[in-house]
Each structure stands twice: as structure tokens, then as C-alpha cells.
Design a protein around this motif. Sequence first.
Motif, PDB file in Angstrom:
ATOM      1  N   GLY A  38      -4.406  -9.361   1.446  1.00  0.00           N
ATOM      2  CA  GLY A  38      -4.134  -8.245   2.271  1.00  0.00           C
ATOM      3  C   GLY A  38      -2.625  -7.251   1.943  1.00  0.00           C
ATOM      4  O   GLY A  38      -2.555  -6.239   2.567  1.00  0.00           O
ATOM      5  N   LYS A  39      -1.943  -7.892   1.168  1.00  0.00           N
ATOM      6  CA  LYS A  39      -0.670  -7.401   1.088  1.00  0.00           C
ATOM      7  C   LYS A  39      -0.787  -6.098   0.192  1.00  0.00           C
ATOM      8  O   LYS A  39      -1.414  -5.907  -0.283  1.00  0.00           O
ATOM      9  N   GLU A  40       0.319  -5.464   0.070  1.00  0.00           N
ATOM     10  CA  GLU A  40       0.572  -4.225  -0.735  1.00  0.00           C
ATOM     11  C   GLU A  40       0.231  -4.465  -2.235  1.00  0.00           C
ATOM     12  O   GLU A  40       0.622  -5.415  -2.665  1.00  0.00           O
ATOM     13  N   ASN A  41      -0.709  -3.717  -2.853  1.00  0.00           N
ATOM     14  CA  ASN A  41      -1.068  -3.722  -3.977  1.00  0.00           C
ATOM     15  C   ASN A  41      -1.915  -4.991  -4.448  1.00  0.00           C
ATOM     16  O   ASN A  41      -2.294  -5.516  -5.634  1.00  0.00           O
ATOM     17  N   GLY A  42      -2.317  -5.457  -3.266  1.00  0.00           N
ATOM     18  CA  GLY A  42      -3.397  -6.671  -3.391  1.00  0.00           C
ATOM     19  C   GLY A  42      -4.550  -6.254  -3.447  1.00  0.00           C
ATOM     20  O   GLY A  42      -4.990  -5.148  -3.581  1.00  0.00           O
ATOM     21  N   PRO A  43      -5.734  -7.044  -3.621  1.00  0.00           N
ATOM     22  CA  PRO A  43      -7.263  -6.720  -4.136  1.00  0.00           C
ATOM     23  C   PRO A  43      -7.629  -5.728  -2.935  1.00  0.00           C
ATOM     24  O   PRO A  43      -8.472  -5.049  -3.427  1.00  0.00           O
ATOM     25  N   VAL A  44      -7.582  -6.013  -1.825  1.00  0.00           N
ATOM     26  CA  VAL A  44      -8.143  -5.269  -0.622  1.00  0.00           C
ATOM     27  C   VAL A  44      -7.683  -3.802  -0.780  1.00  0.00           C
ATOM     28  O   VAL A  44      -8.417  -2.969  -0.583  1.00  0.00           O
ATOM     29  N   GLU A  45      -6.494  -3.680  -0.758  1.00  0.00           N
ATOM     30  CA  GLU A  45      -5.953  -2.265  -1.000  1.00  0.00           C
ATOM     31  C   GLU A  45      -6.302  -1.495  -2.196  1.00  0.00           C
ATOM     32  O   GLU A  45      -6.615  -0.410  -2.115  1.00  0.00           O
ATOM     33  N   LEU A  46      -6.617  -2.373  -3.339  1.00  0.00           N
ATOM     34  CA  LEU A  46      -6.824  -1.454  -4.573  1.00  0.00           C
ATOM     35  C   LEU A  46      -8.182  -1.405  -4.505  1.00  0.00           C
ATOM     36  O   LEU A  46      -8.838  -0.015  -5.075  1.00  0.00           O
ATOM     37  N   ILE A 105       9.110  -2.944  -0.427  1.00  0.00           N
ATOM     38  CA  ILE A 105       8.860  -1.668  -0.888  1.00  0.00           C
ATOM     39  C   ILE A 105      10.095  -0.716  -0.595  1.00  0.00           C
ATOM     40  O   ILE A 105      10.350  -0.700   0.523  1.00  0.00           O
ATOM     41  N   PRO A 106      10.607  -0.098  -1.552  1.00  0.00           N
ATOM     42  CA  PRO A 106      11.596   0.715  -1.305  1.00  0.00           C
ATOM     43  C   PRO A 106      11.608   2.032  -0.312  1.00  0.00           C
ATOM     44  O   PRO A 106      10.232   2.414  -0.495  1.00  0.00           O
ATOM     45  N   PRO A 107      12.284   2.299   0.417  1.00  0.00           N
ATOM     46  CA  PRO A 107      12.338   3.526   1.173  1.00  0.00           C
ATOM     47  C   PRO A 107      11.883   4.732   0.298  1.00  0.00           C
ATOM     48  O   PRO A 107      12.412   4.942  -0.585  1.00  0.00           O
ATOM     49  N   LEU A 108      11.079   5.665   0.664  1.00  0.00           N
ATOM     50  CA  LEU A 108      10.678   6.610   0.063  1.00  0.00           C
ATOM     51  C   LEU A 108      11.720   7.451  -0.518  1.00  0.00           C
ATOM     52  O   LEU A 108      12.059   8.123  -1.644  1.00  0.00           O
ATOM     53  N   LYS A 109      12.998   7.782   0.441  1.00  0.00           N
ATOM     54  CA  LYS A 109      13.941   8.603  -0.066  1.00  0.00           C
ATOM     55  C   LYS A 109      14.777   8.106  -1.238  1.00  0.00           C
ATOM     56  O   LYS A 109      15.706   8.846  -1.700  1.00  0.00           O
ATOM     57  N   THR A 110      14.708   6.765  -1.403  1.00  0.00           N
ATOM     58  CA  THR A 110      15.558   6.085  -2.548  1.00  0.00           C
ATOM     59  C   THR A 110      14.779   6.388  -3.821  1.00  0.00           C
ATOM     60  O   THR A 110      15.519   6.209  -4.860  1.00  0.00           O
TER      61      THR A 110
END
Length: 220
Positions: A38-46, A105-110
Motif C-alpha cells: 500500500g506504500k507510494e509506488n506500490g502495487p496497489v497504487e500502480l 517523498i520530497p515537497p513539491l516546491k523543491t
Amino acid sequence: MFSLKDRVYYNTTSPTSVCLTVFALSAALGWMLPPDYGKENGPVELLQVVVLGLAAAVAVSALFQSNLPPSRRKLYALSSIIWLIAIARELSWGRTFYVTSSGSIPPLKTLWFGPLVYPTIGVIVIIAFGYFFTQGLHKELFSWLKYDTIPVLDIVIVIAAIFIADMIEHHSLGLFGQRTTLLEELGELVSYCGILSFMINIIYNKRFGVKGNHLSSILS
């Protein structure tokens, strides 16, 4: 004018049945799959991105459906903007492609494109709304809601899945432990499957055709 009973369809179609199966499987898989799924870039998100991509593709395919009037084709196709923005949101507006070695995950502004994200989305939304009104699609939307048959069960699945996902994420009080994120993401996956089922039904299922044409079906 068709009665409310004629226009509200509660029974299942083939796409809706598949969606209900995903709903049931998600409830079981949430306790069987590794929490990391369930993490970012994990199978469920993909998988969420794939389902939303399919929903967008189905929406665009309405442009090629000769059984629909031009204004209806445009209305359905325009909804692809919503699903594409949802994909961007699931990918954290591109931030997931810049996950650090520590998994954060880096902040969008960076990021180099960070300042451009929200202005770009704003421009896309403004253009979409402009097209919606200048093409008279607001009238087509009203006509669709007033006269045509609606696959209500798909809508119920979407709303129920979103509600469950929100409850798990924000109001479960840690009951699900390390599986909280996985279960929440699975809930979102079900809601996206409901969206895909809805789009398939209203575009390809003759039961939900223009002016309440529900006498035949190619998918039921």
C-alpha cells in the motif's frame, strides 16, 4: 418523460459485477497482502493508476460511438480530464518519481516543476469549463440526468468505497496498525473500479442509452 423507476437502475451489469468482486477481494486481501503493497509506488497504487487510465480511455472512446449524439460524446469524453487529474493526484503530482533512498517523498516546491503544477491544473480546469459551457454540454448534462437511465449501483460503490477509505485513514484510531495505508489504498482502488464500471456502462451498455433507451443491453 420517463419515470424515476425507469431511469434509476439498481441491478448489476457485467462491469458492475466485476467491481463488486474487486470490493469483496479487497476486504480479504487487505489482511493477506504485505502492508508494503500500500506504500507510494506500490502495487496497489500502480493498479489504481491503471484503472483510472482505463476510465479515461473509455471516456475518450465515446467520441467514436456512432450510437451517441455528438454532444453526448463530447460530454463523456470531457470527463477524461477528471480521471487524468485523479491519476496525477495519485502520483502526488509527480513527486512519487523522486522518492529518496530513505523512502520519503520530497515537497513539491523543491522539485523543478513544482511551481508549475497547480497553475497548469488551473489552466486545464478553466479551459475544460470553458469548453463545457461554450459547447452547451451543461444542457446535455442536465438532459442526461433528467431523462436517461443511470447505473446507480456503480455510484453507490464509488461513494461507499470512498467513505470506507476515509474512515480507515482518518477515523480508525490505529485499529488496523501497519495495514491502515494498505486498506485505505484498497478502498480507493475499489472506488476507481466503480468509476471505470460506470463509464463502461453509460458508454457501451445500451440499457443506459440516450433518452432512457433501456430495452436492450450488450453487457447485462
